[in-house]
Design a protein around this motif. Structure first.
Motif, PDB file in Angstrom:
ATOM      1  N   TRP A 142       2.399   1.674  -3.475  1.00 19.90           N
ATOM      2  CA  TRP A 142       1.399   2.180  -4.428  1.00 19.90           C
ATOM      3  C   TRP A 142       1.175   3.678  -4.237  1.00 19.90           C
ATOM      4  O   TRP A 142       1.052   4.434  -5.209  1.00 19.90           O
ATOM      5  CB  TRP A 142       0.096   1.425  -4.235  1.00 19.90           C
ATOM      6  CG  TRP A 142      -1.071   2.092  -4.918  1.00 19.90           C
ATOM      7  CD1 TRP A 142      -1.396   2.043  -6.237  1.00 19.90           C
ATOM      8  CD2 TRP A 142      -2.046   2.933  -4.299  1.00 19.90           C
ATOM      9  NE1 TRP A 142      -2.519   2.801  -6.481  1.00 19.90           N
ATOM     10  CE2 TRP A 142      -2.934   3.362  -5.312  1.00 19.90           C
ATOM     11  CE3 TRP A 142      -2.260   3.367  -2.989  1.00 19.90           C
ATOM     12  CZ2 TRP A 142      -4.025   4.198  -5.044  1.00 19.90           C
ATOM     13  CZ3 TRP A 142      -3.334   4.206  -2.715  1.00 19.90           C
ATOM     14  CH2 TRP A 142      -4.186   4.605  -3.733  1.00 19.90           C
ATOM     15  N   THR A 189       0.833  -1.206   0.000  1.00 17.64           N
ATOM     16  CA  THR A 189       0.000   0.000   0.000  1.00 17.64           C
ATOM     17  C   THR A 189       0.864   1.251   0.000  1.00 17.64           C
ATOM     18  O   THR A 189       0.587   2.216  -0.732  1.00 17.64           O
ATOM     19  CB  THR A 189      -0.927   0.001   1.231  1.00 17.64           C
ATOM     20  OG1 THR A 189      -1.717  -1.184   1.239  1.00 17.64           O
ATOM     21  CG2 THR A 189      -1.833   1.223   1.235  1.00 17.64           C
ATOM     22  N   GLY A 201       2.161   6.502  -7.267  1.00 17.29           N
ATOM     23  CA  GLY A 201       1.121   7.233  -7.982  1.00 17.29           C
ATOM     24  C   GLY A 201       0.991   8.679  -7.596  1.00 17.29           C
ATOM     25  O   GLY A 201       0.009   9.332  -7.933  1.00 17.29           O
TER      26      GLY A 201
END
Length: 399
Positions: A382, A379, A386
């Motif tokens: 990610w 998590t 991004g």
């Protein structure tokens, strides 16, 4: 850090809010422990004792609806009135002296949880109006420090008061804390914004979904709190099977975790000014992930370090997400958006606690915890991968 913290504390509204958080947090933390013990002592049922905590958590699932109420009512009277109502309701618990009256305790706990969600939504909106956008991170960090600090001392007070005088005395202590908080909120000077009917039609979920800043932070918070619930469910298995201690040792680990949360609360503001929100959040999730994985090792020193990392890392995602919500959301929908974000982030924790209770019986914690840590680490990766092109456009503009 001292300068920013001093500016927050010198601000009259922020100081009154923090004082109310300390006061009400002390009573609530004492009551949270006493409620389960109270139910257990009157009924002898472990399941009903656990249900007492669930009764407080249940209204979180209705956060979007409850938060919209905070957007439709004057927020200062709402805060004062809610605290007065809770103070009066808690005094009725002095009548709970047998298993036949335990229904009254559960009814009050349901209202208690509803009031918590309602007041939290109203507080978020008032703070966003009153505190400089550049100091919101400092304020929310100090608020986290105050909350976690109370959790270190208040449960012991509640336990001692319960042992000496019974549950009614703890309820009266909590009632007094709500009454005092109501007085502090009454001293607030709150600007009433002009109504914005167009923004008022929007839902909190739509605000979160359409924001490139808020959406990833709240999603990361949801996954992280899911992992936190699984981690929490494994606490006593770690204490017993991994470390070989009695259940009372869980208190030591919890205290270390609380100390980590208090520390990060003091550092959150300065760090949020120096790091992009996604990087700050990812760093906290990474610390949490490492701490969870380390709990699989059978060493006391490692377990204490792990709890410190979990305590320091876990609040980062909550502080960053709620600060961004306060800064990015129009005032007309801020209450419902804050409550919706709270529901999306906190509900997975409650679900995972129940799921984790079953998993711990089926999967060895030395296998389960590294897997949970790996999920949290993914998590964080990610979130950082991004982050390009999703920086905030600037301080929040009121509707």
């Amino acid at each position: 850090m001292r300068s920013a913290t001093g500016r927050v504390l010198r601000d009259r509204t922020a100081a009154l809010f923090l004082a109310a958080v300390v006061v009400s947090g002390f009573g609530s933390s004492a009551m949270s422990l006493a409620a389960g013990v109270w139910v257990k002592s009157l009924t002898g049922s472990d399941s009903l004792a656990a249900l007492a905590l669930f009764a407080v958590w249940l209204p979180v699932l209705l956060g979007p609806f409850i938060g919209s109420v905070a957007d439709r009512l004057p927020r200062k009277p709402l805060l004062v009135g809610s605290n007065v109502v809770m103070a009066l309701l808690l005094t009725t618990l002095t009548a709970v002296d047998s298993a036949g009256r335990i229904w009254l305790l559960f009814a009050v706990l349901l209202v208690y949880g509803t009031g918590y969600v309602l007041m939290d939504a109203a507080e978020s909106a008032v703070v966003a109006q009153a505190v400089d956008a550049r100091l919101l991170g400092d304020f929310n960090g100090l608020r986290m420090t105050a909350n976690e600090g109370m959790k270190l001392v208040a449960p012991l007070t509640g336990a001692a008061l319960y042992a000496r005088f019974g549950g009614g005395a703890v309820a009266l202590l909590d009632a007094a804390s709500f009454a005092l908080a109501a007085g502090l909120y009454a001293l607030l000077r709150v600007r009433v914004p002009a109504p914005d009917r167009e923004s008022g039609r929007s839902s909190g979920l739509r605000q979160l979904r359409n924001s490139p800043v808020l959406r990833p932070l709240v999603l990361a918070g949801s996954v992280t709190m899911l992992c936190a619930g699984l981690n929490g469910a494994a606490l006593y298995a770690v204490v017993d099977k991994t470390l070989g201690h009695s259940p009372a040792y869980a208190g030591v680990l919890t205290a270390v975790q609380g100390a980590g949360s208090v520390t990060i609360g003091l550092l959150a503001g300065p760090l949020l000014r120096r790091l992009p929100e996604r990087v700050f959040t990812a760093a906290g999730i990474t610390a949490f992930a490492v701490g969870v994985a380390l709990r699989a090792l059978p060493y006391d020193a490692v377990a204490l370090l792990a709890c410190g990392l979990i305590g320091a890392g876990l609040p980062c995602v909550l502080i960053a997400a709620m600060t961004a919500v306060q800064r990015e959301t129009p005032d007309a929908v801020l209450g419902r958006t804050a409550a919706t974000a709270g529901t999306l982030m906190m509900a997975p924790n409650a679900v995972a606690l129940a799921l984790g209770a079953g998993l711990v019986a089926l999967v060895d914690v030395t296998v389960l915890l590294p897997l949970v840590g790996a999920a949290a680490l993914l998590t964080a990766a990610w979130l950082v991968a991004g982050r390009r092109g999703t920086h905030s456009a600037g301080p929040r503009v009121s509707a």
